[in-house]
Design a protein around this motif. Structure first.
Motif, PDB file in Angstrom:
ATOM      1  N   VAL A 114       0.818  -1.188   0.028  1.00  9.77           N
ATOM      2  CA  VAL A 114       0.098  -0.003  -0.023  1.00  9.77           C
ATOM      3  C   VAL A 114       0.687   1.471  -0.074  1.00  9.77           C
ATOM      4  N   ASP A 115       1.923   1.025   0.696  1.00  6.92           N
ATOM      5  CA  ASP A 115       2.985   2.397   0.401  1.00  6.92           C
ATOM      6  C   ASP A 115       3.408   2.978  -0.778  1.00  6.92           C
ATOM      7  N   GLU A 116       3.139   1.851  -1.946  1.00  5.71           N
ATOM      8  CA  GLU A 116       3.474   2.401  -3.119  1.00  5.71           C
ATOM      9  C   GLU A 116       2.507   3.331  -3.681  1.00  5.71           C
ATOM     10  N   LEU A 117       1.346   3.481  -3.117  1.00  4.25           N
ATOM     11  CA  LEU A 117       0.260   4.302  -3.728  1.00  4.25           C
ATOM     12  C   LEU A 117       0.171   5.664  -3.403  1.00  4.25           C
ATOM     13  N   THR A 118      -0.088   6.545  -3.837  1.00  3.47           N
ATOM     14  CA  THR A 118      -0.510   7.872  -3.438  1.00  3.47           C
ATOM     15  C   THR A 118      -1.488   8.009  -2.420  1.00  3.47           C
ATOM     16  N   PRO A 119      -1.516   9.180  -1.718  1.00  3.60           N
ATOM     17  CA  PRO A 119      -2.717   9.607  -0.725  1.00  3.60           C
ATOM     18  C   PRO A 119      -4.170   9.248  -1.673  1.00  3.60           C
ATOM     19  N   ALA A 120      -4.428   9.809  -2.576  1.00  2.04           N
ATOM     20  CA  ALA A 120      -5.479   9.635  -3.347  1.00  2.04           C
ATOM     21  C   ALA A 120      -5.760   8.067  -3.627  1.00  2.04           C
ATOM     22  N   GLU A 121      -4.923   7.507  -4.229  1.00  2.00           N
ATOM     23  CA  GLU A 121      -5.093   6.069  -4.441  1.00  2.00           C
ATOM     24  C   GLU A 121      -5.393   5.177  -3.038  1.00  2.00           C
ATOM     25  N   ARG A 122      -4.851   5.812  -2.194  1.00  2.00           N
ATOM     26  CA  ARG A 122      -5.095   4.965  -0.951  1.00  2.00           C
ATOM     27  C   ARG A 122      -6.669   5.173  -0.518  1.00  2.00           C
ATOM     28  N   ASP A 123      -6.931   6.413  -0.593  1.00  2.00           N
ATOM     29  CA  ASP A 123      -8.403   6.641  -0.465  1.00  2.00           C
ATOM     30  C   ASP A 123      -9.343   6.025  -1.020  1.00  2.00           C
ATOM     31  N   VAL A 124      -9.032   5.711  -2.282  1.00  2.00           N
ATOM     32  CA  VAL A 124      -9.692   5.060  -3.126  1.00  2.00           C
ATOM     33  C   VAL A 124      -9.970   3.414  -2.643  1.00  2.00           C
TER      34      VAL A 124
ATOM     35  N   LEU B  11     -15.619  10.783  -2.599  1.00  2.00           N
ATOM     36  CA  LEU B  11     -14.691  11.504  -2.865  1.00  2.00           C
ATOM     37  C   LEU B  11     -14.649  12.799  -3.628  1.00  2.00           C
ATOM     38  N   TYR B  12     -16.019  13.009  -4.320  1.00  2.00           N
ATOM     39  CA  TYR B  12     -16.097  14.126  -5.088  1.00  2.00           C
ATOM     40  C   TYR B  12     -15.253  14.107  -6.262  1.00  2.00           C
ATOM     41  N   LEU B  13     -15.166  12.938  -6.811  1.00  2.00           N
ATOM     42  CA  LEU B  13     -14.321  12.525  -8.181  1.00  2.00           C
ATOM     43  C   LEU B  13     -15.299  12.291  -9.052  1.00  2.00           C
ATOM     44  N   SER B  14     -14.809  12.233 -10.485  1.00  2.00           N
ATOM     45  CA  SER B  14     -15.633  11.478 -11.685  1.00  2.00           C
ATOM     46  C   SER B  14     -15.448  10.017 -11.412  1.00  2.00           C
ATOM     47  N   ALA B  15     -16.227   9.298 -12.260  1.00  2.00           N
ATOM     48  CA  ALA B  15     -16.247   7.965 -12.301  1.00  2.00           C
ATOM     49  C   ALA B  15     -14.970   7.572 -13.018  1.00  2.00           C
ATOM     50  N   GLY B  16     -14.693   8.490 -13.923  1.00  4.54           N
ATOM     51  CA  GLY B  16     -13.687   7.983 -14.787  1.00  4.54           C
ATOM     52  C   GLY B  16     -12.307   8.164 -14.150  1.00  4.54           C
ATOM     53  N   THR B  17     -12.174   9.136 -13.096  1.00  2.00           N
ATOM     54  CA  THR B  17     -10.905   9.248 -12.299  1.00  2.00           C
ATOM     55  C   THR B  17     -11.016   8.094 -11.427  1.00  2.00           C
ATOM     56  N   VAL B  18     -12.077   7.672 -10.910  1.00  2.00           N
ATOM     57  CA  VAL B  18     -11.931   6.634  -9.772  1.00  2.00           C
ATOM     58  C   VAL B  18     -11.411   5.131 -10.660  1.00  2.00           C
ATOM     59  N   LYS B  19     -12.047   5.197 -11.773  1.00  2.00           N
ATOM     60  CA  LYS B  19     -11.608   3.781 -12.712  1.00  2.00           C
ATOM     61  C   LYS B  19     -10.355   3.825 -12.876  1.00  2.00           C
ATOM     62  N   ALA B  20      -9.412   5.238 -13.316  1.00  2.00           N
ATOM     63  CA  ALA B  20      -8.160   5.357 -13.545  1.00  2.00           C
ATOM     64  C   ALA B  20      -7.478   4.774 -12.063  1.00  2.00           C
ATOM     65  N   HIS B  21      -7.719   5.495 -11.110  1.00  2.00           N
ATOM     66  CA  HIS B  21      -7.313   5.155  -9.886  1.00  2.00           C
ATOM     67  C   HIS B  21      -7.079   3.639  -9.537  1.00  2.00           C
ATOM     68  N   ILE B  22      -8.179   3.112  -9.771  1.00  2.00           N
ATOM     69  CA  ILE B  22      -8.156   1.584  -9.535  1.00  2.00           C
ATOM     70  C   ILE B  22      -7.461   0.812 -10.363  1.00  2.00           C
ATOM     71  N   SER B  23      -7.366   1.286 -11.749  1.00  2.00           N
ATOM     72  CA  SER B  23      -6.648   0.835 -12.675  1.00  2.00           C
ATOM     73  C   SER B  23      -4.876   0.401 -12.199  1.00  2.00           C
ATOM     74  N   ARG B  24      -4.574   1.798 -11.594  1.00  2.00           N
ATOM     75  CA  ARG B  24      -3.174   2.085 -11.191  1.00  2.00           C
ATOM     76  C   ARG B  24      -2.863   1.409  -9.801  1.00  2.00           C
ATOM     77  N   ILE B  25      -3.941   1.146  -8.932  1.00  2.00           N
ATOM     78  CA  ILE B  25      -3.946   0.396  -7.693  1.00  2.00           C
ATOM     79  C   ILE B  25      -3.568  -1.079  -7.943  1.00  2.00           C
TER      80      ILE B  25
END
Length: 217
Positions: A151-161, A178-192
Motif C-alpha cells: 500500500v505504501d507504493e500508492l499515492t494518498p488519493a489512491e489509498r483513499d480509493v 470523494l467528489y471525483l468523476s467515475a472516470g477518475t476513480v476507474k483510473a485510480h483503481i487501474s493504477r492500484i
C-alpha cells in the motif's frame, strides 16, 4: 452479449441458473460444466466473459478451477457460487483470483445483476455475509506488514480509493464519497491494481483489509 459459463455438479442447479439468466437480453449461457476441469477447458475454448463456478465440485474443485481460469483465461471473471455457512471457502477463492461470490439462494434479479456487474469489472459480493467474511477470515490470517508495504507504493488519493473499495463500494459510490468523476476513480483503481499486483478489485479489497486501512473507521 455477456458470454456465461455455469459450472456446478448438479444438473438441476445448472438448468435453474440458465433459465434465470436467459431472461436477460444481454446475457447468453454458452457453456455448462459439471466439474472444475470442464470449467477451465470451456473458458479457454469459448471466450467466456463470466464464469459462475460452484465452490465444491468433485475432482478439481471450484477454487482450484478459479486459479486455473484466472491464469489461463484472464479475460474471464470468475464468480463463485456458495451456500450460506461456507465462508471459509470464500477467502481462499478470492485469493485464488475469483472476482466475487454469490449465495446459491440469490434471487433471479440479483443473479442477473451480478453477472452484469462482473462483466463490467465491478465487485460481486453477497451483502449478507461480506462484512462477516472479511472481518472474520481475512483479518485472522492477514500479513499486515507485507500488505502495508504494498500500500505504501500508492499515492494518498489512491489509498483513499482503496480504502473505500475495501468497504465494497462501486465506482460510482466511491466517486460520490470523494467528489471525483467515475472516470477518475476507474483510473485510480487501474493504477492500484498495477502497483499492488492485485489481479482484480476483490483482491484489492482484501489488501485494504490486510493493510488495516479500514481499522480506523
Amino acid at each position: 452479449m455477456i458470454r456465461v459459463l455455469v459450472a456446478d455438479d448438479e444438473a438441476l442447479m445448472r438448468a435453474g441458473i440458465r433459465l434465470i439468466l436467459e431472461n436477460a437480453d444481454d446475457i447468453e449461457v454458452v457453456a455448462e460444466a459439471g466439474d472444475g476441469r470442464e470449467a477451465v477447458a470451456a473458458c479457454r475454448a469459448q471466450g467466456i466473459d463470466v464464469a459462475l463456478v460452484d465452490v465444491q465440485m468433485p475432482g478439481r474443485d471450484g477454487i482450484t478451477a478459479a486459479e486455473d481460469i484466472s491464469r489461463l483465461s484472464p479475460r474471464t471473471c470468475v464468480v463463485m457460487l456458495t451456500a450460506f455457512g461456507e465462508e471459509e471457502h470464500v477467502t481462499r477463492a478470492l485469493r485464488a483470483g475469483a472476482s466475487g461470490f454469490l449465495l446459491k439462494d440469490t434471487g433471479p434479479a440479483d443473479l442477473i445483476r451480478a453477472v452484469q456487474l462482473a462483466a463490467r469489472g465491478e465487485p460481486v459480493l453477497a451483502p449478507r455475509i461480506t462484512r462477516q467474511l472479511l472481518d472474520r477470515h481475512v483479518r485472522s490470517g492477514r500479513d499486515t506488514e507485507a500488505a502495508q508495504r504494498r500500500v505504501d507504493e500508492l499515492t494518498p488519493a489512491e489509498r483513499d480509493v482503496l480504502r473505500l473499495l475495501g468497504t465494497g463500494l462501486s465506482n460510482a459510490e466511491i466517486a460520490d464519497q470523494l467528489y471525483l468523476s467515475a472516470g477518475t476513480v476507474k483510473a485510480h483503481i487501474s493504477r492500484i491494481l498495477t502497483r499492488t499486483g492485485c489481479a482484480n478489485r476483490v483482491q484489492a479489497a482484501v489488501l485494504a483489509h490486510d493493510a488495516g486501512l479500514l481499522d480506523a473507521r
